[in-house]
Design a protein around this motif. Structure first.
Motif, PDB file in Angstrom:
ATOM      1  N   UNK A  77       0.753  -1.203  -0.081  1.00  0.00           N
ATOM      2  CA  UNK A  77       0.083  -0.067   0.084  1.00  0.00           C
ATOM      3  C   UNK A  77       0.809   1.251  -0.162  1.00  0.00           C
ATOM      4  N   UNK A  78       2.080   1.269   0.783  1.00  0.00           N
ATOM      5  CA  UNK A  78       2.845   2.424   0.704  1.00  0.00           C
ATOM      6  C   UNK A  78       3.630   2.544  -0.606  1.00  0.00           C
ATOM      7  N   UNK A  79       3.900   1.488  -1.240  1.00  0.00           N
ATOM      8  CA  UNK A  79       4.682   1.366  -2.529  1.00  0.00           C
ATOM      9  C   UNK A  79       3.480   2.050  -3.539  1.00  0.00           C
ATOM     10  N   UNK A  80       2.297   1.771  -3.301  1.00  0.00           N
ATOM     11  CA  UNK A  80       1.313   2.287  -4.301  1.00  0.00           C
ATOM     12  C   UNK A  80       1.025   3.595  -4.053  1.00  0.00           C
ATOM     13  N   UNK A  81       1.274   4.169  -2.921  1.00  0.00           N
ATOM     14  CA  UNK A  81       0.994   5.763  -2.734  1.00  0.00           C
ATOM     15  C   UNK A  81       2.387   6.310  -3.245  1.00  0.00           C
ATOM     16  N   UNK A  82       3.433   5.933  -3.178  1.00  0.00           N
ATOM     17  CA  UNK A  82       4.576   6.416  -3.761  1.00  0.00           C
ATOM     18  C   UNK A  82       4.553   6.378  -5.402  1.00  0.00           C
ATOM     19  N   UNK A  95       1.947   6.650  -7.269  1.00  0.00           N
ATOM     20  CA  UNK A  95       1.063   7.707  -7.582  1.00  0.00           C
ATOM     21  C   UNK A  95       1.730   9.152  -7.377  1.00  0.00           C
ATOM     22  N   UNK A  96       2.535   9.318  -6.311  1.00  0.00           N
ATOM     23  CA  UNK A  96       2.806  10.597  -5.841  1.00  0.00           C
ATOM     24  C   UNK A  96       4.247  10.665  -6.218  1.00  0.00           C
ATOM     25  N   UNK A  97       5.088   9.896  -6.043  1.00  0.00           N
ATOM     26  CA  UNK A  97       6.383  10.119  -6.388  1.00  0.00           C
ATOM     27  C   UNK A  97       7.099  10.902  -5.390  1.00  0.00           C
ATOM     28  N   UNK A  98       6.466  10.940  -4.248  1.00  0.00           N
ATOM     29  CA  UNK A  98       6.955  11.525  -3.207  1.00  0.00           C
ATOM     30  C   UNK A  98       7.062  10.772  -1.676  1.00  0.00           C
ATOM     31  N   UNK A  99       8.273  10.457  -1.476  1.00  0.00           N
ATOM     32  CA  UNK A  99       8.333   9.646  -0.242  1.00  0.00           C
ATOM     33  C   UNK A  99       8.013  10.070   1.104  1.00  0.00           C
ATOM     34  N   UNK A 100       8.270  11.592   1.100  1.00  0.00           N
ATOM     35  CA  UNK A 100       7.961  12.429   2.136  1.00  0.00           C
ATOM     36  C   UNK A 100       6.405  12.490   2.647  1.00  0.00           C
ATOM     37  N   UNK A 101       5.480  12.201   1.576  1.00  0.00           N
ATOM     38  CA  UNK A 101       4.188  12.035   1.835  1.00  0.00           C
ATOM     39  C   UNK A 101       3.446  10.748   2.245  1.00  0.00           C
ATOM     40  N   UNK A 102       4.403   9.445   1.980  1.00  0.00           N
ATOM     41  CA  UNK A 102       3.764   8.231   2.242  1.00  0.00           C
ATOM     42  C   UNK A 102       3.201   8.307   3.566  1.00  0.00           C
ATOM     43  N   UNK A 103       3.876   8.638   4.716  1.00  0.00           N
ATOM     44  CA  UNK A 103       3.345   8.381   6.072  1.00  0.00           C
ATOM     45  C   UNK A 103       2.058   8.890   6.136  1.00  0.00           C
ATOM     46  N   UNK A 104       1.790  10.001   5.957  1.00  0.00           N
ATOM     47  CA  UNK A 104       0.624  10.798   6.113  1.00  0.00           C
ATOM     48  C   UNK A 104      -0.583  10.012   5.427  1.00  0.00           C
ATOM     49  N   UNK A 105      -0.258   9.956   4.037  1.00  0.00           N
ATOM     50  CA  UNK A 105      -1.356   9.404   3.048  1.00  0.00           C
ATOM     51  C   UNK A 105      -1.709   7.915   3.520  1.00  0.00           C
TER      52      UNK A 105
END
Length: 223
Positions: A71-76, A78-88
């Motif tokens: 799920x974290x990889x899926x977020x990354x 889409x966003x290309x932003x590792x710094x946003x992964x935790x919050x999302x």
């Protein structure tokens, strides 16, 4: 803002992802989230979902453990932003518990979870762009710190890894998404096609294009 429907029956096409995705921060960025997938059989998934729906905390905890990494990889992706992964990721799991009753077929849990994660990531990108517009300039937002403690001490292998991650981050979302799922999560073409609403041939075509773009971006930068 995305209008949510049951993600099991309505998957947002890849083309609807904002083409610029989230703007990358200043400086190199390393995604440190886990990248391995854990699979459990269909009957175990059905039982797990049923128990989680009944409010069993052990089932909910296991559901997160089994799926958190990808799920974290899926977020990354889409966003290309590792710094946003935790919050999302926190937002994703909050939505999962709110909407778990809408999952009609527990055997499609993975596709359903991907849709929830994807929608949350797209929403986060849209919110960030609105935030950037409100301050008038991206440069006025606080930059993300470089993950390296001492860049001069980095080994050649580390430099290669960082260069590759920066290049993956710079890929357009329609190519980054299947690339991350294939090469970081080891999903099959059929699995990627199922969650993205693409044929396996289209998945293969986008992966070929992603690899070509990566070679072009890395040419002359990595020896």
């Amino acid at each position: 803002m995305v209008r949510y429907q049951n993600p099991e029956t309505k998957m947002m096409p890849v083309a609807e992802i904002p083409p610029e995705s989230c703007q990358p921060p200043t400086g190199p960025l390393v995604y440190s989230g886990g990248m391995s997938s854990v699979s459990i059989d269909a009957e175990a998934v059905r039982q797990l979902v049923a128990e989680a729906r009944r409010g069993h905390p052990e089932a909910a905890d296991r559901l997160v453990r089994e799926h958190e990494s990808w799920v974290r990889s899926a977020i990354y992706a889409v966003t290309g932003r590792a710094d946003l992964v935790d919050d999302i990721a926190q937002q994703v799991w909050a939505r999962v518990w709110e909407r778990l009753d809408t999952l009609e077929n527990p055997r499609r849990l993975k596709a359903w979870l991907y849709a929830v994660a994807r929608n949350a990531a797209i929403d986060a990108c849209q919110a960030r762009r609105r935030q950037q517009a409100s301050v008038g300039s991206k440069g006025e937002l606080p930059p993300v710190a470089d993950a390296a403690v001492d860049p001069s001490a980095a080994t050649a292998g580390e430099e290669l890894r960082r260069a590759l991650l920066r290049a993956v981050q710079a890929l357009p979302a329609i190519y980054r998404e299947p690339f991350v799922l294939r090469h970081l999560e080891d999903w099959s073409y059929a699995q990627i096609g199922e969650v993205l609403g693409l044929s396996p041939d289209t998945v293969e075509t986008r992966l070929v294009r992603a690899r070509r773009l990566l070679r072009e971006m890395l040419q002359g930068k990595v020896e």
